[in-house]
Design a protein around this motif. Structure first.
Motif, PDB file in Angstrom:
ATOM      1  N   PRO A 144       0.792  -1.232   0.000  1.00 51.26           N
ATOM      2  CA  PRO A 144       0.000   0.000   0.000  1.00 51.26           C
ATOM      3  C   PRO A 144       0.822   1.278   0.000  1.00 51.26           C
ATOM      4  N   ASN A 145       2.114   1.183   0.273  1.00 49.06           N
ATOM      5  CA  ASN A 145       2.949   2.384   0.337  1.00 49.06           C
ATOM      6  C   ASN A 145       3.915   2.499  -0.841  1.00 49.06           C
ATOM      7  N   THR A 146       3.718   1.681  -1.859  1.00 46.30           N
ATOM      8  CA  THR A 146       4.603   1.698  -3.029  1.00 46.30           C
ATOM      9  C   THR A 146       3.888   2.311  -4.226  1.00 46.30           C
ATOM     10  N   SER A 147       4.502   3.313  -4.831  1.00 40.47           N
ATOM     11  CA  SER A 147       3.907   3.960  -6.005  1.00 40.47           C
ATOM     12  C   SER A 147       3.584   2.927  -7.074  1.00 40.47           C
ATOM     13  N   THR A 148       2.392   3.059  -7.667  1.00 39.97           N
ATOM     14  CA  THR A 148       1.887   2.018  -8.564  1.00 39.97           C
ATOM     15  C   THR A 148       1.289   2.633  -9.823  1.00 39.97           C
ATOM     16  N   LEU A 149       1.621   2.038 -10.955  1.00 39.58           N
ATOM     17  CA  LEU A 149       0.983   2.358 -12.231  1.00 39.58           C
ATOM     18  C   LEU A 149       0.024   1.232 -12.580  1.00 39.58           C
ATOM     19  N   THR A 181      -9.771   5.484  -5.584  1.00 43.72           N
ATOM     20  CA  THR A 181      -9.951   6.460  -4.511  1.00 43.72           C
ATOM     21  C   THR A 181      -9.388   5.951  -3.194  1.00 43.72           C
ATOM     22  N   ALA A 182      -9.522   4.660  -2.955  1.00 45.60           N
ATOM     23  CA  ALA A 182      -9.091   4.067  -1.687  1.00 45.60           C
ATOM     24  C   ALA A 182      -7.601   3.735  -1.651  1.00 45.60           C
ATOM     25  N   ASN A 183      -6.912   3.847  -2.788  1.00 41.17           N
ATOM     26  CA  ASN A 183      -5.501   3.458  -2.862  1.00 41.17           C
ATOM     27  C   ASN A 183      -4.676   4.614  -3.426  1.00 41.17           C
ATOM     28  N   LYS A 184      -4.199   5.454  -2.541  1.00 38.93           N
ATOM     29  CA  LYS A 184      -3.497   6.670  -2.943  1.00 38.93           C
ATOM     30  C   LYS A 184      -2.136   6.381  -3.571  1.00 38.93           C
ATOM     31  N   GLN A 185      -1.668   5.140  -3.475  1.00 35.20           N
ATOM     32  CA  GLN A 185      -0.383   4.814  -4.085  1.00 35.20           C
ATOM     33  C   GLN A 185      -0.471   4.717  -5.606  1.00 35.20           C
ATOM     34  N   VAL A 186      -1.698   4.700  -6.161  1.00 35.91           N
ATOM     35  CA  VAL A 186      -1.849   4.648  -7.616  1.00 35.91           C
ATOM     36  C   VAL A 186      -1.585   6.038  -8.179  1.00 35.91           C
TER      37      VAL A 186
END
Length: 285
Positions: A144-149, A181-186
C-alpha cells in the motif's frame, strides 16, 4: 525512472492488405520501437496498452514477439478490443495470469506496474468483472505504500465524444474508481484505445491516454456517430519520474523532424540578461 508508454500497434500479418487509411501498421510499430530503443537516456521499460494486433491472429502476435524480443528493456503488454486472448496466449503463454486473463503485477525498483485485462471478445467496449477487480484489490493491498501504475486498454472516463464514449470501460468502471480512490499509491492509470493523447483527473489519479504509434483518430466532440482517422504524426507518451515532482508526462512523436537547434532570442528580449545568467548557472551545476 523513465517509462515509454505506447499503444494501439494494430500489427498485421505480412502480405495482408494495409489497414484503414492504407497504413502499414507493422512498419510503423517497428519504427516506434526503434525510436524508443535509441532514446538518450534510454527508458527503463516500455508498456503497451492494448490493440497489439489488428485482427487478433496468431501470425500477428508472432510478428509482435519478433519485434519486442530484441528490445533492451522490459516490455509489458495489455490486451485491447482488437486482440484475441487465446491467440495471444498461444504465442505468449508466460503472460497468462489468474483466471486465464492477461493480468500481471511486476516490481521495478520502488515502482509497481499492474496490468489489467479489459477485453470483452467480440465487443469494442471494455469490462472489469469481479474476478479481475479482485485481482487488482489483492495486488494493491500487498504494497500500500509503493507507487503504482495501472495499465488498461479502455479509458474509464467519458470525454464527450459520442460513439467513442460508448466503447470505453463500461462494466466495472465505478468499482475501479472506488478502488483508485481508496488506494493513494496509484499515481497513474495508463490507457489507450482512443488513438489520441487525452488526460483526465479521475477519482484523484491522472488517467493518461496515449496516442497510437500508427494512426490518429480525428478529434470529434458531441454527437459523434462515425469513427474517423486523421493524418496526424504517430506518437507515444514518456512518463518520467522526477524526484521533486513525481511522474511528469510528455508526448513524443515517432517521426524525426530534424535536429534540434538552439533557441536564440532577439537582443531586445527583456529577460535576455536573466536568461544568460540562468543558463550559465544551469551549465555550472
Amino acid at each position: 525512472m523513465i517509462i515509454a508508454h505506447l499503444s494501439d500497434l494494430h500489427i498485421r500479418e505480412t502480405g495482408k492488405p494495409f489497414a484503414s487509411g492504407n497504413v502499414d501498421c507493422t512498419a510503423r510499430a517497428a519504427q516506434a520501437f526503434e525510436r524508443v530503443a535509441n532514446m538518450t537516456p534510454r527508458p527503463d521499460m516500455m508498456v503497451v496498452t492494448g490493440d497489439l494486433a489488428d485482427s487478433g491472429q496468431i501470425g500477428e502476435y508472432q510478428l509482435l514477439k519478433e519485434l519486442t524480443e530484441g528490445l533492451p528493456f522490459p516490455v509489458h503488454l495489455a490486451l485491447g478490443n482488437h486482440d484475441i486472448r487465446e491467440n495471444f496466449l498461444a504465442v505468449f503463454p508466460e503472460k497468462k495470469g489468474p483466471g486465464g486473463f492477461v493480468q500481471f503485477c511486476v516490481e521495478h525498483d520502488k515502482l509497481r506496474v499492474i496490468g489489467l485485462d479489459t477485453l470483452v471478445e467480440g465487443e469494442g467496449l471494455g469490462r472489469l468483472c469481479s474476478e479481475r477487480l479482485s485481482y487488482l484489490r489483492d495486488c494493491l493491498q500487498e504494497r500500500p505504500n509503493t507507487s503504482t501504475l495501472i495499465l488498461l486498454h479502455h479509458p474509464p472516463f467519458a470525454f464527450g465524444g459520442g460513439i467513442y464514449d460508448a466503447v470505453r470501460l463500461i462494466d466495472g468502471a465505478r468499482e475501479l474508481g472506488e478502488i483508485i480512490t481508496a488506494n493513494k499509491q496509484v499515481v497513474r492509470l495508463l490507457c489507450g484505445h482512443h488513438h489520441r493523447a487525452i488526460d483526465c483527473l479521475w477519482n484523484g489519479t491522472l488517467a493518461s491516454v496515449a496516442p497510437s504509434v500508427v494512426s490518429s483518430c480525428h478529434l470529434q466532440l458531441g454527437d459523434v456517430r462515425v469513427f474517423k482517422n486523421i493524418n496526424e504524426p504517430p506518437a507515444f507518451k514518456l512518463h518520467v519520474l522526477v524526484p521533486e515532482s513525481g511522474f511528469v508526462s510528455h508526448n513524443v512523436f515517432v517521426e524525426d523532424f530534424g535536429p534540434a537547434y538552439e533557441n536564440i532570442p532577439d537582443p531586445n528580449y527583456q529577460a535576455l540578461a536573466s536568461m544568460r545568467k540562468q543558463t550559465a548557472l544551469a551549465a555550472s551545476r
